[in-house]
Design a protein around this motif. Structure first.
Motif, PDB file in Angstrom:
ATOM      1  N   CYS A 159       3.375 -29.788 -20.117  1.00 33.98           N
ATOM      2  CA  CYS A 159       2.676 -29.921 -18.833  1.00 33.98           C
ATOM      3  C   CYS A 159       2.202 -31.361 -18.676  1.00 33.98           C
ATOM      4  N   ASP A 160       2.552 -31.963 -17.568  1.00 32.24           N
ATOM      5  CA  ASP A 160       2.206 -33.358 -17.334  1.00 32.24           C
ATOM      6  C   ASP A 160       0.726 -33.532 -17.014  1.00 32.24           C
ATOM      7  N   PRO A 172       1.382 -39.160 -14.132  1.00 30.79           N
ATOM      8  CA  PRO A 172       2.675 -39.603 -13.636  1.00 30.79           C
ATOM      9  C   PRO A 172       2.693 -39.741 -12.131  1.00 30.79           C
ATOM     10  N   ARG A 186      13.074 -38.511 -12.375  1.00 33.35           N
ATOM     11  CA  ARG A 186      11.724 -38.615 -11.851  1.00 33.35           C
ATOM     12  C   ARG A 186      11.447 -40.066 -11.541  1.00 33.35           C
ATOM     13  N   TYR A 202       6.922 -32.869 -11.550  1.00 35.86           N
ATOM     14  CA  TYR A 202       5.869 -32.920 -12.550  1.00 35.86           C
ATOM     15  C   TYR A 202       5.120 -31.588 -12.546  1.00 35.86           C
ATOM     16  N   ASP A 223      -4.572 -35.478 -17.516  1.00 37.03           N
ATOM     17  CA  ASP A 223      -3.493 -35.322 -18.476  1.00 37.03           C
ATOM     18  C   ASP A 223      -4.069 -34.957 -19.839  1.00 37.03           C
ATOM     19  N   TYR A 252       5.263 -32.041  -7.258  1.00 35.69           N
ATOM     20  CA  TYR A 252       4.533 -31.329  -8.296  1.00 35.69           C
ATOM     21  C   TYR A 252       4.779 -29.832  -8.223  1.00 35.69           C
ATOM     22  N   THR A 291       8.615 -26.081 -17.945  1.00 32.34           N
ATOM     23  CA  THR A 291       8.430 -27.534 -17.894  1.00 32.34           C
ATOM     24  C   THR A 291       9.757 -28.260 -18.066  1.00 32.34           C
ATOM     25  N   ARG A 331      11.369 -30.677 -15.226  1.00 33.53           N
ATOM     26  CA  ARG A 331      11.734 -32.063 -15.520  1.00 33.53           C
ATOM     27  C   ARG A 331      13.152 -32.352 -15.042  1.00 33.53           C
TER      28      ARG A 331
END
Length: 271
Positions: A208-209, A250, A265, A188, A4, A154, A179, A183
């Motif tokens: 971006c996660d 995440p 999520r 993710y 991350d 993902y 993104t 979401r």
């Protein structure tokens, strides 16, 4: 390697198949996988890679203890095989690798192809507890209308899509829009091809996660991974992502067959 933020400890690895021919030398996976698909033995190749990867990771106590996630690429031709999920379950049983720590990476061509058998296979894999990632998103003619029908956790943005997000205002706006859309779908977003800390920070700022690329780490053999996991600085992460190396990532969109509410999520699971 993925994270991350650059510098995070490893929490996930992606299995990379390599072939060194005695005469031709290193042969690209793009070449030998295409040959396997064309000649009808991609199922055997995929099964061998999956079993080897699961067995290798299962041999490292640190991998299981840290909740390390293993990502393995799967061909769309494998997914239309009626016996694929049965073989997948058998591999997990033989190797002892937890289903919850396995991610199947599929390219967006599976999204585009419209083959309901492939989607049904992914749904069955989710029932086992295996997660799904849509890989290399943004390189083909993406069918956005099908994304909400895939049991994915993902969405991985291709390196070609993210390469200029930190230098081009137009591309940055596009990444931010993707993104935001992801979401709302409960996905993710993973930015692939991150080569510099500057690029990584910019992509994280755009929503971006997770980040994946050489800025986080390069491909390495099992022995090097084992040594990395034993380092005191590689503290256990709260959650995990397919790729290699990150901190506090995440959790998946779906943890059970009884999905969370659309557009939400799932909370990050404990490991």
């Amino acid at each position: 390697m993925a994270a991350d933020a650059p510098g995070g400890p490893p929490v996930g690895v992606e299995a990379l198949a390599r072939w060194t021919h005695p005469v031709r030398g290193a042969v690209s996976p793009d070449v030998f996988v295409a040959v396997a698909e064309a000649h009808g033995f991609v199922g055997e190749l995929g099964a061998a890679v999956l079993e080897r990867a699961c067995r290798d990771l299962a041999s490292l106590p640190e991998a299981r203890d840290r909740g390390l996630v293993l990502a393995v690429n799967v061909s769309g031709l494998e997914l239309v095989d009626d016996d694929y999920v049965e073989r997948l379950a058998a591999v997990l049983d033989r190797t002892g690798w937890p289903a919850a720590q396995l991610v199947l990476e599929v390219t967006e061509s599976v999204v585009e192809g419209g083959d309901e058998r492939a989607v049904a296979t992914l749904l069955a894999a989710r029932v086992l507890g295996v997660r799904v990632a849509v890989d290399d998103f943004g390189t083909g003619y993406s069918s956005l209308s099908r994304l909400d029908r895939l049991p994915a956790a993902y969405l991985e943005l291709d390196a070609g899509f993210t390469a200029t997000a930190h230098t081009c205002a137009g591309r940055a706006r596009l990444v931010r829009a993707v993104t935001a859309m992801s979401r709302s779908l409960g996905l993710y977003v993973v930015a692939e091809g991150v080569e510099t800390p500057e690029q990584g920070r910019a992509l994280a700022g755009l929503g971006c996660d997770l980040l994946q690329g050489f800025a986080l780490g390069r491909p390495e053999p099992l022995a090097s991974l084992a040594a990395r996991l034993r380092r005191p600085s590689a503290a256990p992460a709260a959650d995990a992502h397919p790729g290699s190396g990150l901190a506090d990532v995440p959790g998946p969109r779906r943890e059970t067959a009884d999905d969370a509410a659309p557009g939400s999520r799932a909370p990050r699971p404990a490991v």
